[in-house]
Enzyme design. Structure first.
Site: not given
Ligand code: URA
Length: 209
Positions: A104, A108, A200, A203
């Site tokens: 990302r 932007t 996430d 993670d």
């Molecule tokens: N990416 C993730 O890992 N979790 C989310 O809730 C949104 C995007």
């Protein structure tokens, strides 16, 4: 418009609950994602064509069926998509695997491609783009763009959990792409997390948090 399939099999929903649970540790999280991916692969390949073959059983020559022609390509979006690849390969060991890496842009906030490696015969394959979390739809749309720019046409999208915003974004940008998910959650919060979601995915899969 692309169809949205919610894979609501009880086994998938049961395992998804433990995937969501913040107390589920990395090892179990990884295994559960792998199992759900395998179960979802069963649904996503439901339309694979069959052809008739003759087989000698110990009793007689019988007319049976095998999957014909169409070959699969799995395209995980790095890095969280990797967590679903092995589960699908358990059911479809001959699938080839390509990778799309996106980051990302901090200014932007748009996804930018940094790595693309696809099977050499990618144009002959039905492709499944894989990302556990369909949040804004930005990464999924860009990964599908990456494939379409190279001439790919038969593309499906497979995610564990989608936000309604992500589903809408993909359906608008790529009306030819069907979406397979285990759940559509409530909304995206201000930090871009799906609610209730699972946190996430990268993670939690790789134990980096
Ligand atoms: N990416 C993730 O890992 N979790 C989310 O809730 C949104 C995007």
């Amino acid at each position: 418009m692309g169809k949205l399939y919610v894979c609501d099999h009880p086994l998938i929903q049961h395992k998804l609950t433990y995937i969501r649970d913040e107390n589920t540790k990395t090892k179990d999280f990884r295994q559960l994602v792998d199992e759900v991916a395998m179960l979802m692969a069963y649904e996503i390949t439901r339309d694979l064509p069959l052809e008739k073959v003759k087989v000698h059983t110990p009793v007689i020559e019988a007319e049976c069926q095998v999957i014909s022609g169409r070959m699969l390509g799995l395209i995980p979006i790095l890095r969280a998509g990797l967590g679903m690849v092995d589960g699908i390969l358990k059911l479809h060991p001959t699938a080839k695997v390509g990778h799309v890496g996106l980051y990302r842009d901090p200014e932007t906030l748009q996804p930018v491609e940094y790595y693309v490696k696809l099977p050499t015969d990618v144009l002959e394959r039905e492709l499944i783009v894989i990302d556990p979390m369909l949040a804004t739809g930005g990464s999924a749309n860009m990964a599908i763009d990456v494939l379409k720019k190279r001439g790919c046409q038969q593309i499906k999208l497979m995610c564990l959990i989608a936000a309604p915003e992500g589903v809408k974004a993909v359906q608008e940008a790529h009306p030819d792409v069907d979406i397979y998910v285990a759940a559509v959650d409530d909304y995206l919060n201000d930090h871009g997390y799906i609610v209730p979601g699972l946190g996430d995915a990268g993670d939690r899969l790789f134990g980096t948090k």
